[in-house]
Design a protein around this motif. Structure first.
Motif, PDB file in Angstrom:
ATOM      1  N   HIS A   9      24.021 -56.067  27.321  1.00 55.96           N
ATOM      2  CA  HIS A   9      23.101 -55.924  28.444  1.00 55.96           C
ATOM      3  C   HIS A   9      23.714 -55.217  29.651  1.00 55.96           C
ATOM      4  CE1 HIS A   9      25.212 -59.763  28.562  1.00 55.96           C
ATOM      5  NE2 HIS A   9      25.200 -59.653  29.871  1.00 55.96           N
ATOM      6  N   ALA A  10      25.008 -55.342  29.862  1.00 56.62           N
ATOM      7  CA  ALA A  10      25.664 -54.697  31.006  1.00 56.62           C
ATOM      8  C   ALA A  10      25.768 -53.186  30.832  1.00 56.62           C
ATOM      9  CB  ALA A  10      27.053 -55.285  31.224  1.00 56.62           C
ATOM     10  N   GLY A  11      25.654 -52.709  29.603  1.00 62.81           N
ATOM     11  CA  GLY A  11      25.861 -51.290  29.339  1.00 62.81           C
ATOM     12  C   GLY A  11      24.632 -50.497  28.976  1.00 62.81           C
ATOM     13  N   THR A  12      23.442 -51.087  29.099  1.00 66.64           N
ATOM     14  CA  THR A  12      22.233 -50.398  28.646  1.00 66.64           C
ATOM     15  C   THR A  12      22.004 -49.071  29.363  1.00 66.64           C
ATOM     16  OG1 THR A  12      21.202 -52.474  27.980  1.00 66.64           O
ATOM     17  CG2 THR A  12      19.738 -50.604  28.340  1.00 66.64           C
ATOM     18  N   ALA A  13      22.056 -49.057  30.681  1.00 67.47           N
ATOM     19  CA  ALA A  13      21.812 -47.814  31.424  1.00 67.47           C
ATOM     20  C   ALA A  13      22.846 -46.745  31.063  1.00 67.47           C
ATOM     21  CB  ALA A  13      21.824 -48.082  32.929  1.00 67.47           C
ATOM     22  N   TYR A  14      24.100 -47.170  30.883  1.00 70.26           N
ATOM     23  CA  TYR A  14      25.155 -46.228  30.516  1.00 70.26           C
ATOM     24  C   TYR A  14      24.897 -45.668  29.127  1.00 70.26           C
ATOM     25  CZ  TYR A  14      27.989 -47.544  34.556  1.00 70.26           C
ATOM     26  OH  TYR A  14      28.452 -47.727  35.822  1.00 70.26           O
ATOM     27  N   LYS A  15      24.541 -46.543  28.202  1.00 71.39           N
ATOM     28  CA  LYS A  15      24.279 -46.080  26.835  1.00 71.39           C
ATOM     29  C   LYS A  15      23.165 -45.045  26.812  1.00 71.39           C
ATOM     30  CE  LYS A  15      21.465 -47.993  24.271  1.00 71.39           C
ATOM     31  NZ  LYS A  15      20.673 -48.909  23.463  1.00 71.39           N
ATOM     32  N   LEU A  16      22.086 -45.316  27.511  1.00 69.78           N
ATOM     33  CA  LEU A  16      20.959 -44.391  27.497  1.00 69.78           C
ATOM     34  C   LEU A  16      21.356 -43.027  28.060  1.00 69.78           C
ATOM     35  CD1 LEU A  16      18.129 -46.863  28.551  1.00 69.78           C
ATOM     36  CD2 LEU A  16      18.600 -45.963  26.245  1.00 69.78           C
ATOM     37  N   ALA A  17      22.150 -43.015  29.123  1.00 69.64           N
ATOM     38  CA  ALA A  17      22.621 -41.745  29.694  1.00 69.64           C
ATOM     39  C   ALA A  17      23.575 -41.036  28.736  1.00 69.64           C
ATOM     40  CB  ALA A  17      23.293 -41.997  31.040  1.00 69.64           C
ATOM     41  N   ILE A  18      24.447 -41.789  28.088  1.00 77.28           N
ATOM     42  CA  ILE A  18      25.398 -41.195  27.136  1.00 77.28           C
ATOM     43  C   ILE A  18      24.655 -40.617  25.939  1.00 77.28           C
ATOM     44  CG2 ILE A  18      27.269 -41.731  25.515  1.00 77.28           C
ATOM     45  CD1 ILE A  18      28.273 -43.748  27.718  1.00 77.28           C
ATOM     46  N   ILE A  19      23.647 -41.323  25.453  1.00 73.54           N
ATOM     47  CA  ILE A  19      22.846 -40.785  24.341  1.00 73.54           C
ATOM     48  C   ILE A  19      22.211 -39.462  24.750  1.00 73.54           C
ATOM     49  CG2 ILE A  19      20.743 -41.129  22.990  1.00 73.54           C
ATOM     50  CD1 ILE A  19      21.549 -44.082  22.709  1.00 73.54           C
ATOM     51  N   GLY A  61      33.122 -43.751  17.708  1.00 65.66           N
ATOM     52  CA  GLY A  61      32.241 -44.746  18.278  1.00 65.66           C
ATOM     53  C   GLY A  61      32.444 -44.853  19.776  1.00 65.66           C
ATOM     54  N   ILE A  62      31.400 -45.302  20.452  1.00 62.79           N
ATOM     55  CA  ILE A  62      31.455 -45.598  21.876  1.00 62.79           C
ATOM     56  C   ILE A  62      30.821 -46.967  22.055  1.00 62.79           C
ATOM     57  CG2 ILE A  62      30.686 -44.956  24.200  1.00 62.79           C
ATOM     58  CD1 ILE A  62      30.509 -42.028  23.116  1.00 62.79           C
ATOM     59  N   ILE A  63      31.538 -47.867  22.725  1.00 65.66           N
ATOM     60  CA  ILE A  63      31.019 -49.206  22.960  1.00 65.66           C
ATOM     61  C   ILE A  63      31.112 -49.519  24.445  1.00 65.66           C
ATOM     62  CG2 ILE A  63      31.364 -50.088  20.630  1.00 65.66           C
ATOM     63  CD1 ILE A  63      34.049 -51.231  21.487  1.00 65.66           C
ATOM     64  N   ILE A  64      30.141 -50.294  24.935  1.00 66.98           N
ATOM     65  CA  ILE A  64      30.051 -50.537  26.367  1.00 66.98           C
ATOM     66  C   ILE A  64      29.682 -51.996  26.603  1.00 66.98           C
ATOM     67  CG2 ILE A  64      29.027 -49.746  28.533  1.00 66.98           C
ATOM     68  CD1 ILE A  64      27.811 -47.425  26.566  1.00 66.98           C
ATOM     69  N   CYS A  65      30.490 -52.661  27.429  1.00 68.34           N
ATOM     70  CA  CYS A  65      30.128 -53.995  27.911  1.00 68.34           C
ATOM     71  C   CYS A  65      30.586 -54.090  29.356  1.00 68.34           C
ATOM     72  CB  CYS A  65      30.671 -55.110  27.026  1.00 68.34           C
ATOM     73  SG  CYS A  65      32.440 -55.432  27.135  1.00 68.34           S
ATOM     74  N   GLY A  66      30.421 -55.224  29.977  1.00 67.30           N
ATOM     75  CA  GLY A  66      30.743 -55.349  31.392  1.00 67.30           C
ATOM     76  C   GLY A  66      32.170 -54.977  31.724  1.00 67.30           C
ATOM     77  N   SER A  67      33.131 -55.595  31.067  1.00 68.08           N
ATOM     78  CA  SER A  67      34.548 -55.311  31.336  1.00 68.08           C
ATOM     79  C   SER A  67      35.158 -54.355  30.316  1.00 68.08           C
ATOM     80  CB  SER A  67      35.367 -56.608  31.323  1.00 68.08           C
ATOM     81  OG  SER A  67      35.475 -57.108  30.005  1.00 68.08           O
ATOM     82  N   GLY A  68      34.510 -54.172  29.198  1.00 69.84           N
ATOM     83  CA  GLY A  68      35.066 -53.375  28.109  1.00 69.84           C
ATOM     84  C   GLY A  68      36.043 -54.142  27.242  1.00 69.84           C
ATOM     85  N   ASN A  69      36.533 -55.281  27.738  1.00 70.44           N
ATOM     86  CA  ASN A  69      37.542 -56.053  27.005  1.00 70.44           C
ATOM     87  C   ASN A  69      36.995 -56.694  25.738  1.00 70.44           C
ATOM     88  OD1 ASN A  69      40.060 -55.897  28.440  1.00 70.44           O
ATOM     89  ND2 ASN A  69      39.078 -57.009  30.098  1.00 70.44           N
ATOM     90  N   SER A 105      35.976 -47.634  24.441  1.00 70.31           N
ATOM     91  CA  SER A 105      35.346 -48.787  25.076  1.00 70.31           C
ATOM     92  C   SER A 105      35.269 -48.547  26.577  1.00 70.31           C
ATOM     93  CB  SER A 105      36.143 -50.064  24.787  1.00 70.31           C
ATOM     94  OG  SER A 105      35.509 -51.183  25.379  1.00 70.31           O
ATOM     95  N   LEU A 106      34.053 -48.670  27.120  1.00 68.37           N
ATOM     96  CA  LEU A 106      33.829 -48.417  28.534  1.00 68.37           C
ATOM     97  C   LEU A 106      33.451 -49.696  29.272  1.00 68.37           C
ATOM     98  CD1 LEU A 106      31.733 -45.144  28.195  1.00 68.37           C
ATOM     99  CD2 LEU A 106      34.146 -45.344  28.836  1.00 68.37           C
ATOM    100  N   PRO A 107      34.063 -49.939  30.440  1.00 70.90           N
ATOM    101  CA  PRO A 107      33.754 -51.120  31.253  1.00 70.90           C
ATOM    102  C   PRO A 107      32.661 -50.800  32.281  1.00 70.90           C
ATOM    103  CG  PRO A 107      35.721 -50.071  32.103  1.00 70.90           C
ATOM    104  CD  PRO A 107      35.258 -49.246  30.926  1.00 70.90           C
ATOM    105  N   ALA A 108      31.405 -51.040  31.939  1.00 69.97           N
ATOM    106  CA  ALA A 108      30.277 -50.612  32.767  1.00 69.97           C
ATOM    107  C   ALA A 108      30.321 -51.151  34.190  1.00 69.97           C
ATOM    108  CB  ALA A 108      28.963 -51.019  32.098  1.00 69.97           C
ATOM    109  N   ARG A 109      30.880 -52.314  34.377  1.00 72.81           N
ATOM    110  CA  ARG A 109      30.888 -52.897  35.724  1.00 72.81           C
ATOM    111  C   ARG A 109      32.045 -52.395  36.591  1.00 72.81           C
ATOM    112  NH1 ARG A 109      29.140 -58.509  33.220  1.00 72.81           N
ATOM    113  NH2 ARG A 109      26.883 -58.218  33.349  1.00 72.81           N
TER     114      ARG A 109
END
Length: 142
Positions: A9-19, A61-69, A105-109
């Protein structure tokens, strides 16, 4: 080229832009992330990305969550995965050049959306150097 992408959920906006960026580059995208902002569990969206890369169905692959950890830890449990948690373009470049990272892995926050898009470009346009780095990669158990 095919890129598998997943997010919580923390990475939705980022994912859509990356797509959008990837499609503008004529790159095929496998979307395994949530499209909403309701709380979800990142492993549910990271495992399918890691499996695609692991099985050779996706190049990266590209993965996105709040911290990326959490996303990075989950992806790195898979054989043949070398997921790099990155917070700037320089770390992205080193992850590709020295570690042959196959998942970003990207830390969206902790990064801006423009930074994330630039980091994706660096990830896709940076080659593994091989050489002395190759023997180090071979020492990572698979």
């Amino acid at each position: 080229m095919r890129i598998a992408i997943g997010n919580d959920h923390a990475g939705t906006a980022y994912k859509l832009a990356i797509i959008g960026l990837l499609k503008s580059m004529q790159i095929d995208v496998g979307n395994y992330g949530t499209d909403g902002t309701d709380s979800v569990d990142y492993p549910d969206f990271v495992h399918p990305v890691a499996r695609e890369v692991e099985e050779g169905k996706a190049d990266y692959g590209i993965i996105i969550c709040g911290s990326g950890n959490g996303a990075s830890m989950t992806a790195n449990k898979h054989q043949k995965i070398r997921c790099a948690l990155c917070w700037n373009k320089e770390i992205v470049a080193l992850g590709r050049e020295h570690n042959d990272a196959n998942i970003l892995s990207l830390p969206a926050r902790f990064i801006s959306l423009p930074q994330a898009l630039e980091m994706v470009k660096v990830f896709l346009n940076t080659e593994f150097e091989g050489g002395r780095h190759e023997r180090r990669i071979e020492k990572i158990p698979c």
